[in-house]
Design an enzyme around this catalytic site. Structure first.
Site, PDB file in Angstrom:
ATOM      1  N   ASP A   1      -1.951 -14.334  40.403  1.00 25.45           N
ATOM      2  CA  ASP A   1      -2.056 -12.891  40.181  1.00 25.45           C
ATOM      3  C   ASP A   1      -3.437 -12.310  40.472  1.00 25.45           C
ATOM      4  OD1 ASP A   1       0.647 -12.931  39.272  1.00 25.45           O
ATOM      5  OD2 ASP A   1      -0.094 -13.785  37.403  1.00 25.45           O
TER       6      ASP A   1
ATOM      7  N   HIS B   1       4.279 -10.813  44.779  1.00 18.19           N
ATOM      8  CA  HIS B   1       3.107 -10.331  45.517  1.00 18.19           C
ATOM      9  C   HIS B   1       3.269  -8.838  45.820  1.00 18.19           C
ATOM     10  CE1 HIS B   1       2.244 -14.713  46.977  1.00 18.19           C
ATOM     11  NE2 HIS B   1       2.192 -14.570  45.679  1.00 18.19           N
TER      12      HIS B   1
HETATM   13  P1  IMP Z   1       7.549 -21.925  37.248  1.00 17.96           P
HETATM   14  O1  IMP Z   1       6.740 -21.887  38.500  1.00 17.96           O
HETATM   15  O2  IMP Z   1       8.544 -20.821  37.123  1.00 17.96           O
HETATM   16  O3  IMP Z   1       8.150 -23.286  37.025  1.00 17.96           O
HETATM   17  O4  IMP Z   1       6.539 -21.703  36.013  1.00 17.96           O
HETATM   18  C1  IMP Z   1       5.539 -22.662  35.669  1.00 17.96           C
HETATM   19  C2  IMP Z   1       4.275 -21.968  35.168  1.00 17.96           C
HETATM   20  O5  IMP Z   1       3.651 -21.294  36.268  1.00 17.96           O
HETATM   21  C3  IMP Z   1       4.543 -20.891  34.114  1.00 17.96           C
HETATM   22  O6  IMP Z   1       3.433 -20.895  33.225  1.00 17.96           O
HETATM   23  C4  IMP Z   1       4.554 -19.600  34.924  1.00 17.96           C
HETATM   24  O7  IMP Z   1       4.213 -18.479  34.150  1.00 17.96           O
HETATM   25  C5  IMP Z   1       3.491 -19.904  35.975  1.00 17.96           C
HETATM   26  N1  IMP Z   1       3.717 -19.168  37.219  1.00 17.96           N
HETATM   27  C6  IMP Z   1       4.674 -19.379  38.147  1.00 17.96           C
HETATM   28  N2  IMP Z   1       4.565 -18.529  39.166  1.00 17.96           N
HETATM   29  C7  IMP Z   1       3.493 -17.759  38.915  1.00 17.96           C
HETATM   30  C8  IMP Z   1       2.840 -16.705  39.633  1.00 17.96           C
HETATM   31  O8  IMP Z   1       3.231 -16.316  40.749  1.00 17.96           O
HETATM   32  N3  IMP Z   1       1.751 -16.142  39.024  1.00 17.96           N
HETATM   33  C9  IMP Z   1       1.280 -16.574  37.839  1.00 17.96           C
HETATM   34  N4  IMP Z   1       1.837 -17.566  37.139  1.00 17.96           N
HETATM   35  C10 IMP Z   1       2.942 -18.161  37.667  1.00 17.96           C
HETATM   36 MG    MG Z   2       1.710 -12.670  41.000  1.00 16.71          MG
END
Ligand code: IMP
Ligand code: MG
Length: 373
Positions: free
Chosen positions: A14, A42
């Site tokens: 982010d 994004h």
């Molecule tokens: P997952 O990728 O959905 O398996 O989530 C695993 C961890 O990564 C969690 O803590 C999510 O909040 C974080 N996460 C996944 N994608 C993003 C992103 O695009 N931005 C920030 N955090 C992310």
């Molecule tokens: Mg993001």
């Protein structure tokens, strides 16, 4: 001259990679997403309208010559892909024809989504089915998009009718070699499956430069790997954050920076800029230049607290224990548009990380992006 470049994230995601990739993309022929899935969100603005990209690279769709590629390192929910393309087709008719998908990518199924939502509550995953899909892939029981193509699945027919191309990367190697390519990472080095210091509170994909090569782009020489960061930290999801703050100052930053997840709407956790973690991420990620976004969020806040060290060196995820963050206060600025005022802060970051800050952003429009000399 930069022929091929990548934009990654050196914090917890982010930091505006999409927006930066969107801005850079007209200088390239291809925009490639190499990892992750619709867990990312994004955000880009085109002619003042907000667009959120979950699966599609943040290419500037106003450029007719620009092509997008979804690589085999991704896991893809084909229904979501169709939905996202249809949404963009409304404003950019014909855009589907510029989208290429590597049929070697694995699919996310409804079962993966259900399993993710049931089993990953403690990690606070995005619930998009990412971990179960990658788990099936490495357990050698996943399904590639190729199998859906072979079976002439309805969803593939719909995507093909729109003009989406299903093409393995090597099939267009000779074209790609003559082109310039911008790789847009998803998630971040600190969330990477291998480098992420807080395993198992990580995502399941290759978020470093490795993700580019493991998705078949071994023939590409990267001229520049940018690492995006903000002057403060945010994180969504569980797991540690050594410099987390949870006070009025944090609330103010969350509000000013509109720090709420683009995919899940969750309020993001806030922290003090952690340069010890950033230094680690720069090395693990293969980063050679930094981009700092959201400088304007810290306008007029006086001096800025940063963590410069953990009181010990960190070389691997195993070293992220018994940390004792040490802080410094760096001169802040009243108005980030007055670039001269930012010098002490930027110099401090460059010296501490031994990495140049090449670009900063001081607002949401393209005119707020400034290349530093
Ligand atoms: P997952 O990728 O959905 O398996 O989530 C695993 C961890 O990564 C969690 O803590 C999510 O909040 C974080 N996460 C996944 N994608 C993003 C992103 O695009 N931005 C920030 N955090 C992310
Ligand atoms: Mg993001």
């Amino acid at each position: 001259m930069i022929k091929n470049a990548a934009v990654l994230d050196v914090q917890w995601g982010d930091c505006g990679k999409g927006r930066i990739a969107h801005w850079l993309s007209p200088n390239f022929d291809w925009c490639v997403r190499q990892n992750g899935s619709s867990n990312s969100g994004h955000v880009v603005y085109r002619d003042d309208k907000k667009y959120t990209h979950h699966l599609l690279p943040s290419a500037d769709y106003r450029c007719k010559y620009l092509k997008s590629f979804l690589s085999s390192g991704m896991v893809i929910n084909l229904e979501e892909l169709l939905e996202e393309i249809l949404l963009f087709e409304q404003d950019f008719p014909g855009i589907a024809k510029s989208i290429y998908v590597d049929p070697d990518a694995f699919v996310i199924t409804p079962e993966h989504i259900q399993e993710d939502r049931e089993k990953n509550k403690h990690i606070q995953s995005t619930g998009k089915g990412v971990q179960p899909a990658y788990t099936d892939k490495v357990a050698r029981k996943g399904t590639r998009i190729y199998h859906y193509i072979r079976d002439n699945a309805e969803i593939i027919k719909k995507l093909k009718e729109l003009g989406v191309n299903f093409t393995p990367v090597l099939q267009i190697k000779s074209v790609l070699e003559k082109s310039s390519i911008l790789f847009e990472g998803a998630q971040s080095v600190l969330l990477d499956i291998n480098a992420g210091p807080d395993y198992p509170y990580v995502t399941s994909s290759d978020c470093t430069v490795s993700g580019i090569y493991s998705s078949g782009f071994n023939f590409v020489k990267l001229d520049k790997v940018y690492g995006c960061m903000k002057p403060y930290l945010t994180k969504v999801g569980a797991g540690y954050m050594p410099t987390e703050i949870d006070d009025d100052y944090a609330d103010m930053l969350r509000k000013r920076g509109n720090e709420f997840g683009n995919t899940t709407g969750r309020p993001r956790r806030i922290g003090v800029l952690d340069l010890a973690a950033t230094k680690y991420a720069i090395q693990k990620g293969g980063i050679d230049s930094l981009i700092i976004t959201k400088m304007d969020i810290m306008d007029g806040l006086g001096s800025i607290k940063v963590c410069h060290s953990y009181g010990k060196d960190v070389f691997s995820p195993s070293d992220f224990v018994d940390l004792r963050p040490e802080y410094n206060n760096i001169s802040g600025w009243t108005d980030s548009k007055n670039i001269k005022e930012l010098k002490p802060f930027i110099s401090y970051i460059e010296t501490l990380t031994s990495t140049r800050v090449e670009l900063i952003s001081t607002g949401v429009t393209d005119s707020d992006l400034h290349k530093l000399a």
